[in-house]
Design a protein around this motif. Structure first.
Motif, PDB file in Angstrom:
ATOM      1  N   MET A 116     140.341  91.573  70.220  1.00  0.00           N
ATOM      2  CA  MET A 116     139.728  92.737  69.588  1.00  0.00           C
ATOM      3  C   MET A 116     138.448  93.143  70.323  1.00  0.00           C
ATOM      4  SD  MET A 116     141.878  93.584  67.425  1.00  0.00           S
ATOM      5  CE  MET A 116     140.935  94.969  66.787  1.00  0.00           C
ATOM      6  N   ALA A 117     137.765  92.150  70.917  1.00  0.00           N
ATOM      7  CA  ALA A 117     136.595  92.485  71.736  1.00  0.00           C
ATOM      8  C   ALA A 117     137.022  93.293  72.948  1.00  0.00           C
ATOM      9  CB  ALA A 117     135.882  91.202  72.172  1.00  0.00           C
ATOM     10  N   ASP A 118     138.198  92.964  73.507  1.00  0.00           N
ATOM     11  CA  ASP A 118     138.709  93.755  74.630  1.00  0.00           C
ATOM     12  C   ASP A 118     139.004  95.185  74.205  1.00  0.00           C
ATOM     13  OD1 ASP A 118     138.563  91.609  76.381  1.00  0.00           O
ATOM     14  OD2 ASP A 118     140.596  90.935  75.949  1.00  0.00           O
ATOM     15  N   VAL A 119     139.560  95.326  72.995  1.00  0.00           N
ATOM     16  CA  VAL A 119     139.847  96.673  72.474  1.00  0.00           C
ATOM     17  C   VAL A 119     138.536  97.419  72.243  1.00  0.00           C
ATOM     18  CG1 VAL A 119     140.822  97.963  70.538  1.00  0.00           C
ATOM     19  CG2 VAL A 119     142.017  95.950  71.420  1.00  0.00           C
ATOM     20  N   MET A 120     137.589  96.742  71.579  1.00  0.00           N
ATOM     21  CA  MET A 120     136.289  97.367  71.338  1.00  0.00           C
ATOM     22  C   MET A 120     135.596  97.693  72.653  1.00  0.00           C
ATOM     23  SD  MET A 120     133.075  95.882  69.108  1.00  0.00           S
ATOM     24  CE  MET A 120     132.623  94.649  70.332  1.00  0.00           C
ATOM     25  N   GLY A 121     135.734  96.769  73.634  1.00  0.00           N
ATOM     26  CA  GLY A 121     135.139  97.003  74.941  1.00  0.00           C
ATOM     27  C   GLY A 121     135.713  98.228  75.623  1.00  0.00           C
ATOM     28  N   ALA A 122     137.020  98.454  75.429  1.00  0.00           N
ATOM     29  CA  ALA A 122     137.651  99.630  76.031  1.00  0.00           C
ATOM     30  C   ALA A 122     137.080 100.915  75.429  1.00  0.00           C
ATOM     31  CB  ALA A 122     139.158  99.570  75.830  1.00  0.00           C
ATOM     32  N   PHE A 123     136.888 100.919  74.091  1.00  0.00           N
ATOM     33  CA  PHE A 123     136.313 102.094  73.444  1.00  0.00           C
ATOM     34  C   PHE A 123     134.848 102.286  73.850  1.00  0.00           C
ATOM     35  CE2 PHE A 123     139.813 101.635  70.278  1.00  0.00           C
ATOM     36  CZ  PHE A 123     140.309 102.931  70.360  1.00  0.00           C
ATOM     37  N   LEU A 124     134.094 101.181  73.896  1.00  0.00           N
ATOM     38  CA  LEU A 124     132.705 101.268  74.327  1.00  0.00           C
ATOM     39  C   LEU A 124     132.614 101.796  75.759  1.00  0.00           C
ATOM     40  CD1 LEU A 124     131.135  97.947  72.916  1.00  0.00           C
ATOM     41  CD2 LEU A 124     130.558 100.286  72.245  1.00  0.00           C
ATOM     42  N   ALA A 125     133.503 101.286  76.609  1.00  0.00           N
ATOM     43  CA  ALA A 125     133.490 101.727  78.006  1.00  0.00           C
ATOM     44  C   ALA A 125     133.800 103.212  78.114  1.00  0.00           C
ATOM     45  CB  ALA A 125     134.510 100.921  78.820  1.00  0.00           C
ATOM     46  N   PHE A 126     134.725 103.671  77.270  1.00  0.00           N
ATOM     47  CA  PHE A 126     135.080 105.093  77.292  1.00  0.00           C
ATOM     48  C   PHE A 126     133.838 105.951  77.052  1.00  0.00           C
ATOM     49  CE2 PHE A 126     136.415 109.030  75.194  1.00  0.00           C
ATOM     50  CZ  PHE A 126     137.354 109.509  76.086  1.00  0.00           C
ATOM     51  N   GLY A 127     132.973 105.493  76.122  1.00  0.00           N
ATOM     52  CA  GLY A 127     131.761 106.262  75.837  1.00  0.00           C
ATOM     53  C   GLY A 127     130.646 105.997  76.847  1.00  0.00           C
ATOM     54  N   ILE A 128     130.401 104.699  77.135  1.00  0.00           N
ATOM     55  CA  ILE A 128     129.258 104.351  77.986  1.00  0.00           C
ATOM     56  C   ILE A 128     129.452 104.831  79.426  1.00  0.00           C
ATOM     57  CG2 ILE A 128     127.932 102.429  78.952  1.00  0.00           C
ATOM     58  CD1 ILE A 128     128.525 100.871  76.385  1.00  0.00           C
ATOM     59  N   LEU A 129     130.666 104.778  79.929  1.00  0.00           N
ATOM     60  CA  LEU A 129     130.898 105.212  81.310  1.00  0.00           C
ATOM     61  C   LEU A 129     130.660 106.706  81.499  1.00  0.00           C
ATOM     62  CD1 LEU A 129     133.993 103.062  82.368  1.00  0.00           C
ATOM     63  CD2 LEU A 129     131.573 102.699  82.907  1.00  0.00           C
ATOM     64  N   HIS A 130     130.632 107.462  80.391  1.00  0.00           N
ATOM     65  CA  HIS A 130     130.262 108.872  80.484  1.00  0.00           C
ATOM     66  C   HIS A 130     128.773 109.045  80.780  1.00  0.00           C
ATOM     67  CE1 HIS A 130     134.179 109.888  78.594  1.00  0.00           C
ATOM     68  NE2 HIS A 130     133.987 111.068  79.172  1.00  0.00           N
ATOM     69  N   MET A 131     128.014 107.945  80.744  1.00  0.00           N
ATOM     70  CA  MET A 131     126.584 108.003  81.040  1.00  0.00           C
ATOM     71  C   MET A 131     126.322 108.006  82.547  1.00  0.00           C
ATOM     72  SD  MET A 131     125.067 105.329  78.176  1.00  0.00           S
ATOM     73  CE  MET A 131     123.364 105.562  78.715  1.00  0.00           C
ATOM     74  N   ARG A 132     127.376 108.012  83.356  1.00  0.00           N
ATOM     75  CA  ARG A 132     127.190 108.066  84.813  1.00  0.00           C
ATOM     76  C   ARG A 132     126.321 109.276  85.179  1.00  0.00           C
ATOM     77  NH1 ARG A 132     129.846 105.461  88.943  1.00  0.00           N
ATOM     78  NH2 ARG A 132     129.619 106.412  91.007  1.00  0.00           N
ATOM     79  N   GLY A 133     125.243 108.996  85.867  1.00  0.00           N
ATOM     80  CA  GLY A 133     124.308 110.060  86.242  1.00  0.00           C
ATOM     81  C   GLY A 133     123.011 110.012  85.450  1.00  0.00           C
ATOM     82  N   VAL A 134     123.043 109.347  84.261  1.00  0.00           N
ATOM     83  CA  VAL A 134     121.817 109.236  83.474  1.00  0.00           C
ATOM     84  C   VAL A 134     120.812 108.374  84.244  1.00  0.00           C
ATOM     85  CG1 VAL A 134     120.801 108.362  81.330  1.00  0.00           C
ATOM     86  CG2 VAL A 134     123.033 109.508  81.283  1.00  0.00           C
ATOM     87  N   GLU A 135     119.592 108.864  84.394  1.00  0.00           N
ATOM     88  CA  GLU A 135     118.559 108.189  85.188  1.00  0.00           C
ATOM     89  C   GLU A 135     119.040 107.925  86.615  1.00  0.00           C
ATOM     90  OE1 GLU A 135     115.477 107.577  84.194  1.00  0.00           O
ATOM     91  OE2 GLU A 135     115.888 108.427  82.221  1.00  0.00           O
ATOM     92  N   GLY A 136     120.047 108.710  87.038  1.00  0.00           N
ATOM     93  CA  GLY A 136     120.562 108.582  88.392  1.00  0.00           C
ATOM     94  C   GLY A 136     121.361 107.312  88.635  1.00  0.00           C
ATOM     95  N   GLN A 137     121.846 106.684  87.547  1.00  0.00           N
ATOM     96  CA  GLN A 137     122.563 105.420  87.671  1.00  0.00           C
ATOM     97  C   GLN A 137     124.055 105.591  87.341  1.00  0.00           C
ATOM     98  OE1 GLN A 137     121.132 102.797  88.935  1.00  0.00           O
ATOM     99  NE2 GLN A 137     119.062 103.688  88.925  1.00  0.00           N
ATOM    100  N   SER A 138     124.850 104.671  87.874  1.00  0.00           N
ATOM    101  CA  SER A 138     126.290 104.668  87.601  1.00  0.00           C
ATOM    102  C   SER A 138     126.558 104.254  86.155  1.00  0.00           C
ATOM    103  CB  SER A 138     127.007 103.689  88.537  1.00  0.00           C
ATOM    104  OG  SER A 138     126.791 104.037  89.891  1.00  0.00           O
ATOM    105  N   GLY A 139     127.687 104.695  85.640  1.00  0.00           N
ATOM    106  CA  GLY A 139     128.068 104.338  84.264  1.00  0.00           C
ATOM    107  C   GLY A 139     128.244 102.837  84.082  1.00  0.00           C
ATOM    108  N   TRP A 140     128.781 102.143  85.109  1.00  0.00           N
ATOM    109  CA  TRP A 140     129.022 100.709  84.961  1.00  0.00           C
ATOM    110  C   TRP A 140     127.724  99.920  84.819  1.00  0.00           C
ATOM    111  CZ3 TRP A 140     126.778  97.780  88.733  1.00  0.00           C
ATOM    112  CH2 TRP A 140     126.597  98.337  90.010  1.00  0.00           C
TER     113      TRP A 140
END
Length: 607
Positions: free
Chosen positions: A281-305
């Motif tokens: 379930m952490a993997d599932v939650m991680g996938a959803f979190l990644a879907f949102g957090i990886l959209h932060m690519r570019g914030v403060e000039g940093q990659s989403g990862w």
């Protein structure tokens, strides 16, 4: 009418699920006739029912001890074992739950009595009795107070060790100037460090207590996990992965040993199914979190990862801090400033907790929970060859499925799915994997068969591995390829079964401490092997790697069959030796033997 003489009781105690820690103990037979007569006289005094019969339930809950003393005991097999059992048609909540054990016989009570230094000894009472209703209410309370947070901690571990898969979908390798071989090296560094830390970490936890060591681990590894925000290249990547593995190593066997203080063997096996469900379930939650957090690519000039590593590391830090106040050291030491002055459990509940556990497995009182293992005890546990078959299974059983799982996100991107869709497409395999794993774990307990049930995962994976050996999934419809990979990775994982199996067959705290770590070291070794089966020069089809995977899977089937045969033969040998003894010889053996744990002649291996 159910009649229990002292000899019949001892047979029932040994045949009960996990009864008496797998031991068989017999009283001398001189009193058998007297006990039978005493039982018959007592049975005649039972109240008549409306149909003229006797209260048979009360009769089956009565066992005669020495000198005709009546001791109320539950009937083995009447226990509510699964969450779906409801109502009195399946179990009687008012019936006596106290199961027969070696503590009911004066001749064996002193041989198995817990030592004074055992942390729960003040709650031990061989005459303590309770009902199934009381026990089940208590188990639910333990689940809510202990098991749920253990699952949350495991989710935190999985979040920090598996988010590398989501990072891969956000051009992680390209940003750091690495290729898939560097990724394999990072996985190897993590697994190798994890493996090497398993035993030292477990021994440290046994010395200072898992309630202190586990929270400390979590806080420190969360800092390292969050620090991956600042990765600069291959060297910093490998260092961070190795540090993360070193700090997380030992966590799983530590938690398993900790939970064994609260649960019976079959209860632990079933809860380990939910424990690994939390990981998935952490993997599932991680996938959803990644879907949102990886959209932060570019914030403060940093990659989403980079944001992914930082945010999920901080989440784990919070869980680690809570662990310092939410992990009591034992069932009888739950009071604290945070958990309350009176603790989580009443005195009555503590007595039930302690006595129900110790009656099933007297070996659980063999060491204090903060007693360190000496080098001699460590070596004695490591050379326990009767556990090696389970270690060998741990070394191989997940390898055929782990390699495709490691490369799932890369494979989906290679098929043409974008970053965000890839992270969502891994979720179905995780969900189905949970359902199948829980079903497999329950099946093992329902049918009382571990080996053949555990082998089902190999049979499940075989046709799909055969398919990817014969067909290049990179050249077929991408949705068909996704379906094949999803069903393959939805296989029913036998890991919870085998962890519980290993714990049962250890039969001492000393052996259980070491064997849990050794088994998990074998599993981590399996991960190292799996991380290096797919090589860059074999991409993108990985034809050579897939040949290796199906060969290992076929080997695994023979290993399961060999394990079954080994334990059947070991038990048959002990039955012959034990059966050749008379009652006096058996009692003398129990009183004088230097055999310990699973080396005792009265112990039977589960299989």
């Amino acid at each position: 009418m159910h009649r229990f003489t002292s000899q019949r009781y001892q047979r029932v105690a040994s045949e009960a699920p996990g009864g008496a820690g797998g031991s068989v103990a017999h009283r001398a037979s001189e009193e058998e006739e007297e006990d039978d007569k005493a039982f018959d006289d007592d049975f005649l005094d039972l109240p008549e029912l409306e149909d003229g019969g006797k209260d048979d339930d009360r009769a089956t809950s009565t066992l005669l001890g020495g000198k005709g003393k009546q001791i109320a005991l539950g009937v083995p097999g009447a226990e509510k074992r699964f969450w779906f059992q409801r109502g009195k048609t399946l179990y009687d909540a008012d019936a006596i739950a106290t199961q027969p054990s070696v503590f009911d016989d004066p001749d064996t009570l002193e041989e198995y009595r817990p030592p004074d230094e055992w942390e729960n000894n003040h709650r031990f009472d061989p005459d303590e009795r309770w009902t199934w209703g009381e026990e089940h209410k208590l188990i639910r309370k333990i689940d809510g107070r202990v098991m749920v947070f253990a699952a949350v901690m495991f989710m935190a571990l999985e979040l920090d060790r598996s988010n590398i898969s989501q990072a891969l979908t956000d051009n992680f390798l390209e940003d750091l100037g690495m290729d898939t071989n560097d990724y394999n090296m990072g996985n190897t560094a993590f697994k190798l460090a994890f493996l090497c830390a398993e035993l030292p970490s477990q021994l440290l936890a046994k010395w200072i207590g898992p309630d202190i060591w586990i929270p400390t681990q979590m806080v420190v590894w969360s800092i390292v996990g969050a620090a991956q925000y600042g990765l600069k290249g291959r060297t910093s990547f490998l260092v961070c992965r190795a540090l993360l593995g070193m700090l997380q190593g030992g966590f799983i066997p530590e938690i398993i040993l900790y939970l064994s203080y609260f649960y019976k063997h079959h209860e632990l096996s079933l809860r380990l199914g939910f424990f690994w469900t939390a990981s998935t379930m952490a993997d599932v939650m991680g996938a959803f979190l990644a879907f949102g957090i990886l959209h932060m690519r570019g914030v403060e000039g940093q990659s989403g990862w980079r944001w992914l590593f930082l945010i999920e590391g901080l989440i784990t830090l919070v869980v680690g801090l809570f662990a310092f106040v939410l992990m009591p050291s034992s069932p009888t030491t739950t009071s604290s400033w945070f958990r309350g002055e009176k603790g989580w459990f009443t005195e009555r509940e503590e007595k039930i907790m302690v006595n129900r556990i110790i009656r099933e497995d007297p070996s659980k009182s063999s060491m204090h929970n903060r007693e360190p293992l000496t080098p001699a005890l460590l070596w004695q546990s490591m050379k326990d060859f009767d556990l090696w078959p389970i270690y060998i299974l741990g070394l191989n059983f997940q390898t055929p499925m782990s390699a495709p799982a490691n490369y799932l996100t890369l494979s989906l991107k290679g098929l043409g799915f974008d970053t965000f869709k890839t992270n969502l497409l891994v979720i179905p395999s995780k969900v189905f994997h949970v359902v199948n794993m829980l079903g497999l774990t329950y099946a093992a307990e329902v049918f009382g068969e571990l080996t053949f049930t555990a082998m089902i995962g190999q049979i499940w994976a075989f046709p799909f591995l055969l398919f990817i050996n014969l067909v290049d999934i990179n050249n077929i419809n991408k949705w068909l390829a996704w379906v094949v990979m999803t069903i393959l990775l939805s296989y029913p994982n036998a890991h919870p079964i085998q962890v519980g199996w290993n714990s049962r067959n250890s039969n001492t705290v000393r052996s259980r401490t070491v064997s849990a770590a050794l088994y998990n070291m074998c599993v981590q070794t399996s991960g190292i092997i799996a991380a290096n089966i797919y090589q860059a020069d074999d991409a993108p089809r990985y034809k050579r790697g897939n040949h290796v995977l199906i060969s290992i899977l076929i080997l695994n089937i023979f290993l399961y069959l060999g394990t079954k045969l080994y334990y059947v033969k070991r038990n048959a040998y002990r039955e012959r030796v034990w059966g050749a003894m008379n009652e006096e010889e058996r009692l003398n053996y129990l009183a004088t033997t230097s055999d310990e744990g699973n080396k005792r002649l009265d112990f039977r291996f589960t299989h």
